[in-house]
Design a protein around this motif. Structure first.
Motif, PDB file in Angstrom:
ATOM      1  N   HIS A 283       1.002  -1.307   0.259  1.00 17.92           N
ATOM      2  CA  HIS A 283      -0.292  -0.117   0.308  1.00 17.92           C
ATOM      3  C   HIS A 283       0.786   1.069  -0.060  1.00 17.92           C
ATOM      4  CE1 HIS A 283       0.771  -0.233   4.292  1.00 17.92           C
ATOM      5  NE2 HIS A 283       0.380   0.771   4.729  1.00 17.92           N
ATOM      6  N   ARG A 284       0.071   2.286  -0.732  1.00 13.89           N
ATOM      7  CA  ARG A 284       0.830   3.393  -0.108  1.00 13.89           C
ATOM      8  C   ARG A 284       1.343   4.051   1.436  1.00 13.89           C
ATOM      9  NH1 ARG A 284      -0.644   8.417   0.827  1.00 13.89           N
ATOM     10  NH2 ARG A 284      -3.436   8.190   0.743  1.00 13.89           N
ATOM     11  N   ALA A 285       2.073   4.315   2.078  1.00 17.74           N
ATOM     12  CA  ALA A 285       2.577   4.918   3.366  1.00 17.74           C
ATOM     13  C   ALA A 285       1.582   6.115   3.615  1.00 17.74           C
ATOM     14  CB  ALA A 285       3.868   4.796   3.466  1.00 17.74           C
ATOM     15  N   GLY A 286       0.852   5.510   4.515  1.00 17.10           N
ATOM     16  CA  GLY A 286      -0.399   5.977   4.535  1.00 17.10           C
ATOM     17  C   GLY A 286      -1.620   6.324   4.606  1.00 17.10           C
ATOM     18  N   SER A 287      -1.511   5.098   3.764  1.00 16.79           N
ATOM     19  CA  SER A 287      -3.085   4.696   2.749  1.00 16.79           C
ATOM     20  C   SER A 287      -3.766   4.031   4.035  1.00 16.79           C
ATOM     21  CB  SER A 287      -2.711   4.513   1.688  1.00 16.79           C
ATOM     22  OG  SER A 287      -3.962   3.829   0.815  1.00 16.79           O
ATOM     23  N   ASP A 288      -4.849   4.015   4.210  1.00 12.44           N
ATOM     24  CA  ASP A 288      -5.943   2.705   4.817  1.00 12.44           C
ATOM     25  C   ASP A 288      -6.131   1.824   3.541  1.00 12.44           C
ATOM     26  OD1 ASP A 288      -5.634   4.487   7.296  1.00 12.44           O
ATOM     27  OD2 ASP A 288      -7.273   5.003   7.173  1.00 12.44           O
ATOM     28  N   THR A 289      -5.595   2.099   2.252  1.00 11.25           N
ATOM     29  CA  THR A 289      -6.400   1.031   1.380  1.00 11.25           C
ATOM     30  C   THR A 289      -4.621  -0.446   1.227  1.00 11.25           C
ATOM     31  OG1 THR A 289      -7.324   2.430   0.355  1.00 11.25           O
ATOM     32  CG2 THR A 289      -7.307   0.459  -1.080  1.00 11.25           C
ATOM     33  N   LEU A 290      -5.468  -1.205   0.799  1.00 12.21           N
ATOM     34  CA  LEU A 290      -4.263  -2.281   1.375  1.00 12.21           C
ATOM     35  C   LEU A 290      -4.541  -3.244  -0.306  1.00 12.21           C
ATOM     36  CD1 LEU A 290      -3.467  -2.980   5.071  1.00 12.21           C
ATOM     37  CD2 LEU A 290      -2.743  -1.569   3.972  1.00 12.21           C
ATOM     38  N   THR A 291      -3.209  -3.808  -0.505  1.00 15.39           N
ATOM     39  CA  THR A 291      -4.042  -4.984  -1.475  1.00 15.39           C
ATOM     40  C   THR A 291      -2.717  -5.928  -1.226  1.00 15.39           C
ATOM     41  OG1 THR A 291      -1.554  -3.869  -3.347  1.00 15.39           O
ATOM     42  CG2 THR A 291      -4.160  -2.607  -2.914  1.00 15.39           C
ATOM     43  N   ALA A 292      -3.314  -6.974  -2.220  1.00 13.68           N
ATOM     44  CA  ALA A 292      -2.495  -8.756  -2.014  1.00 13.68           C
ATOM     45  C   ALA A 292      -3.014  -9.267  -3.215  1.00 13.68           C
ATOM     46  CB  ALA A 292      -2.995  -8.912  -0.552  1.00 13.68           C
ATOM     47  N   PRO A 293      -2.098  -9.948  -4.083  1.00 12.29           N
ATOM     48  CA  PRO A 293      -2.475 -10.676  -4.593  1.00 12.29           C
ATOM     49  C   PRO A 293      -3.910 -11.927  -4.546  1.00 12.29           C
ATOM     50  CG  PRO A 293       0.011 -11.030  -4.591  1.00 12.29           C
ATOM     51  CD  PRO A 293      -0.526 -10.178  -3.259  1.00 12.29           C
ATOM     52  N   ALA A 294      -4.588 -12.328  -5.615  1.00 18.48           N
ATOM     53  CA  ALA A 294      -5.610 -13.246  -4.481  1.00 18.48           C
ATOM     54  C   ALA A 294      -5.700 -14.368  -5.553  1.00 18.48           C
ATOM     55  CB  ALA A 294      -7.155 -12.381  -4.756  1.00 18.48           C
ATOM     56  N   GLY A 295      -4.506 -15.213  -5.210  1.00 20.59           N
ATOM     57  CA  GLY A 295      -4.051 -15.998  -6.559  1.00 20.59           C
ATOM     58  C   GLY A 295      -3.222 -15.279  -7.942  1.00 20.59           C
ATOM     59  N   ASP A 296      -3.486 -16.334  -9.397  1.00 17.11           N
ATOM     60  CA  ASP A 296      -2.931 -16.324 -10.319  1.00 17.11           C
ATOM     61  C   ASP A 296      -3.804 -14.514 -11.149  1.00 17.11           C
ATOM     62  OD1 ASP A 296      -0.729 -18.133  -9.372  1.00 17.11           O
ATOM     63  OD2 ASP A 296      -2.029 -19.443 -10.268  1.00 17.11           O
ATOM     64  N   ARG A 297      -4.671 -14.347 -11.124  1.00 14.42           N
ATOM     65  CA  ARG A 297      -5.357 -13.773 -11.685  1.00 14.42           C
ATOM     66  C   ARG A 297      -6.325 -12.424 -11.277  1.00 14.42           C
ATOM     67  NH1 ARG A 297      -4.179 -15.232 -17.020  1.00 14.42           N
ATOM     68  NH2 ARG A 297      -6.456 -13.965 -17.759  1.00 14.42           N
ATOM     69  N   ALA A 298      -6.621 -12.739  -9.639  1.00 18.16           N
ATOM     70  CA  ALA A 298      -7.500 -11.448  -9.024  1.00 18.16           C
ATOM     71  C   ALA A 298      -6.150 -10.854  -8.039  1.00 18.16           C
ATOM     72  CB  ALA A 298      -7.655 -12.283  -8.796  1.00 18.16           C
ATOM     73  N   VAL A 299      -6.968  -9.762  -7.233  1.00 21.23           N
ATOM     74  CA  VAL A 299      -6.187  -9.133  -6.232  1.00 21.23           C
ATOM     75  C   VAL A 299      -6.933  -8.533  -5.720  1.00 21.23           C
ATOM     76  CG1 VAL A 299      -5.070  -6.388  -5.752  1.00 21.23           C
ATOM     77  CG2 VAL A 299      -4.249  -8.099  -8.333  1.00 21.23           C
ATOM     78  N   TRP A 300      -6.955  -8.289  -4.133  1.00 20.42           N
ATOM     79  CA  TRP A 300      -7.905  -8.208  -3.114  1.00 20.42           C
ATOM     80  C   TRP A 300      -7.092  -7.005  -2.927  1.00 20.42           C
ATOM     81  CZ3 TRP A 300     -11.154 -10.975  -1.707  1.00 20.42           C
ATOM     82  CH2 TRP A 300     -11.917 -12.573  -2.109  1.00 20.42           C
ATOM     83  N   VAL A 301      -8.381  -6.113  -2.369  1.00 22.70           N
ATOM     84  CA  VAL A 301      -8.239  -4.882  -2.080  1.00 22.70           C
ATOM     85  C   VAL A 301      -9.127  -4.769  -1.164  1.00 22.70           C
ATOM     86  CG1 VAL A 301      -8.713  -2.511  -2.150  1.00 22.70           C
ATOM     87  CG2 VAL A 301      -8.033  -3.759  -4.796  1.00 22.70           C
ATOM     88  N   LEU A 302      -8.311  -4.212   0.745  1.00 21.81           N
ATOM     89  CA  LEU A 302      -8.597  -4.227   2.029  1.00 21.81           C
ATOM     90  C   LEU A 302      -8.989  -2.783   2.017  1.00 21.81           C
ATOM     91  CD1 LEU A 302      -9.982  -5.241   4.477  1.00 21.81           C
ATOM     92  CD2 LEU A 302      -7.103  -5.710   4.871  1.00 21.81           C
ATOM     93  N   ASP A 303     -10.271  -2.211   2.176  1.00 21.46           N
ATOM     94  CA  ASP A 303     -10.622  -0.945   2.784  1.00 21.46           C
ATOM     95  C   ASP A 303     -11.293  -1.232   3.906  1.00 21.46           C
ATOM     96  OD1 ASP A 303     -11.536   1.308   3.708  1.00 21.46           O
ATOM     97  OD2 ASP A 303     -12.903   1.794   1.272  1.00 21.46           O
ATOM     98  N   VAL A 304      -9.617  -1.083   4.792  1.00 19.31           N
ATOM     99  CA  VAL A 304      -9.812  -0.501   6.225  1.00 19.31           C
ATOM    100  C   VAL A 304     -10.378   0.134   6.566  1.00 19.31           C
ATOM    101  CG1 VAL A 304      -8.315  -0.805   8.960  1.00 19.31           C
ATOM    102  CG2 VAL A 304      -6.768  -1.579   6.288  1.00 19.31           C
ATOM    103  N   THR A 305     -11.158   1.132   6.823  1.00 20.01           N
ATOM    104  CA  THR A 305     -11.810   1.929   6.892  1.00 20.01           C
ATOM    105  C   THR A 305     -13.414   1.417   6.974  1.00 20.01           C
ATOM    106  OG1 THR A 305     -10.880   4.367   6.100  1.00 20.01           O
ATOM    107  CG2 THR A 305     -12.824   5.126   6.797  1.00 20.01           C
ATOM    108  N   GLU A 306     -13.449   0.997   5.800  1.00 20.74           N
ATOM    109  CA  GLU A 306     -14.874   0.732   5.372  1.00 20.74           C
ATOM    110  C   GLU A 306     -14.828  -0.672   6.078  1.00 20.74           C
ATOM    111  OE1 GLU A 306     -17.563   1.599   4.533  1.00 20.74           O
ATOM    112  OE2 GLU A 306     -15.918   3.912   4.148  1.00 20.74           O
ATOM    113  N   ARG A 307     -13.616  -1.685   6.853  1.00 21.78           N
ATOM    114  CA  ARG A 307     -13.508  -3.556   7.255  1.00 21.78           C
ATOM    115  C   ARG A 307     -14.101  -3.234   5.610  1.00 21.78           C
ATOM    116  NH1 ARG A 307     -12.520   0.123  10.391  1.00 21.78           N
ATOM    117  NH2 ARG A 307     -12.703  -0.002  12.643  1.00 21.78           N
ATOM    118  N   SER A 308     -13.447  -3.725   4.544  1.00 25.42           N
ATOM    119  CA  SER A 308     -13.857  -4.974   3.893  1.00 25.42           C
ATOM    120  C   SER A 308     -13.274  -5.403   2.216  1.00 25.42           C
ATOM    121  CB  SER A 308     -15.576  -4.367   3.122  1.00 25.42           C
ATOM    122  OG  SER A 308     -14.399  -3.126   1.918  1.00 25.42           O
ATOM    123  N   TRP A 309     -13.600  -5.973   2.159  1.00 24.75           N
ATOM    124  CA  TRP A 309     -13.284  -7.098   0.730  1.00 24.75           C
ATOM    125  C   TRP A 309     -13.545  -7.410  -0.506  1.00 24.75           C
ATOM    126  CZ3 TRP A 309      -7.948  -8.806   2.423  1.00 24.75           C
ATOM    127  CH2 TRP A 309      -7.756  -9.210   3.404  1.00 24.75           C
TER     128      TRP A 309
END
Length: 418
Positions: A283-309
């Motif tokens: 993630h960008r330093a200071g941001s509350d939005t995180l990213t991570a691989p979700a297998g080979d052909r997708a990406v997870w986005v975790l919105d920490v503020t909204e508590r949602s994937w």
């Protein structure tokens, strides 16, 4: 009254009149009190030392971004100043396979230990205003801890955890002076990183199948054990909302409320097969939005503020990141191009030409290979085989703003000054 305004870094010269006004305000206003950055006493106490003064450093009105770069093959390292475009030759670090940063220091991990490089660029965040600094680049030397698996820092302490879960604490203020000083070792063993947060240390104790949240004070005493377990821990990130710890069923958000530490679960909301669970966060330093691989052909986005994937379908993923706050999801795919996706709709909205050349089109898993670094206005993509780094304006349809040609193969990259 804030005296350094948060704003995107545009890499352009500030008009002279605005600079003069900003410096005048900077010297006139100051803060209510000093901090760990060497700030002056309160305005009521006479002092000839300007607020925010740091010996040996120059304060700037804008973020002083630099890229730490390493060539795993030759052991060469470089620092690329993104303000001036200058490339500095730095320490030779043979066998470096991973590179981490705390925003100022680069931690080059090898099979025999960890080398610390001071990039000479950092920021100090006081909440209502920010100080940006630049100083000389310095090779600090090696951490005594052998085979450090994870290194995490805040302004005063650096926590080094080895592959066996043993953690040692170092005085980060001494690292700033070019010295390595061990403070103490923690008695327990840990799963994953020990994360400095809010003048405490957040850790997971237990085994790799199931661990519990443990909070230490800076003397290493256990002060809290929130009622939460993490199954098969993986990955962590510090956000303005708290410390995020990745788990098999989603994540835990560890925070403090009036001095009491809590752990809130943020589940995926569905059964996710292990190969598609988030292995680590970017993630960008200071941001509350995180990213991570979700297998080979997708990406997870975790919105920490909204508590949602959110799971965004993409092409085969090499690396991903986002600036958050309405910015596109940036995914470097195996076609070598950087693709921009609308996080809300999942639609691809922009793409670049192929940036990554040669045989580098494999996911790095946090080690050597192409990566995507993001700050408030630009993204950076390294092309090891092409010996270059691209600067991307992600707010302008992924326009290639600059290309930096290098004399090394930059298989390792991390941005500092943030």
């Amino acid at each position: 009254m804030p005296h350094t305004v948060r704003r995107p870094v545009r890499r352009r010269t500030t008009p002279l009149t605005l600079t003069a006004l900003a410096l005048t305000a900077l010297l006139a206003t100051g803060c209510a009190d000093g901090g760990e950055d060497g700030g002056a006493p309160s305005a009521a106490t006479p002092s000839t030392t300007p607020h925010g003064y740091v010996e040996g450093a120059k304060e700037a009105a804008e973020q002083q971004s630099r890229l730490l770069l390493g060539d795993p093959g030759s052991g060469a390292s470089r620092v690329l100043d993104l303000i001036t475009g200058k490339v500095s030759e730095t320490a030779r670090i043979p066998g470096a396979v991973r590179l981490g940063t705390d925003g100022r220091f680069g931690f080059f991990h090898t099979d025999s230990g960890t080398r610390v490089l001071d990039s000479g660029a950092w920021m100090v965040d006081h909440g209502d205003h920010v100080h940006y600094y630049r100083a000389a680049i310095r090779d600090v030397g090696d951490l005594p801890s052998a085979k450090a698996a994870e290194v995490r820092s805040d302004a005063t302490v650096t926590a080094v955890t080895d592959a066996d879960g043993h953690t040692e604490l170092y005085d980060r203020t001494q690292l700033e002076k070019g010295k390595v000083k061990k403070v103490r070792a923690l008695s327990a063993t840990h799963t994953g990183a020990v994360v400095p947060y809010e003048e405490h240390l957040v850790a997971l104790t237990g085994d790799e199948d199931r661990a519990k949240v443990t909070v230490y004070d800076r003397q290493g005493r256990t002060v809290a054990s929130p009622d939460a377990e993490c199954e098969r821990p993986r990955g962590d990130a510090v956000t303005r909302r708290g410390v995020v710890l990745g788990c098999a069923d989603g994540a835990l958000l560890v925070d403090t409320d009036d001095g009491k530490f809590t752990a809130e679960r943020i589940p995926y909301g569905e059964d996710v097969p292990e190969p598609e669970q988030a292995p680590a966060f970017r993630h960008r330093a200071g941001s509350d939005t995180l990213t991570a691989p979700a297998g080979d052909r997708a990406v997870w986005v975790l919105d920490v503020t909204e508590r949602s994937w959110t799971r965004v379908g993409t092409g085969p993923v090499l690396a991903a990141n986002t600036a958050g706050e309405g910015s596109p999801l940036l995914v470097l795919e195996t076609d070598g191009a950087l693709h921009g996706y609308d996080i809300t709709t999942g639609e691809q909205v922009s793409t670049t030409k192929s940036l990554v050349t040669g045989g580098d089109r494999t996911a790095s898993d946090g080690g050597t290979g192409p990566a995507v670094e993001v700050d408030r206005s630009r993204a950076y993509v390294n092309d090891p085989a092409g010996k270059r780094v691209y600067e991307i304006d992600y707010n302008d349809s992924l326009r290639i703003a600059r290309t930096f040609d290098l004399d090394i193969e930059p298989g390792l990259m991390a941005e500092t000054g943030r």
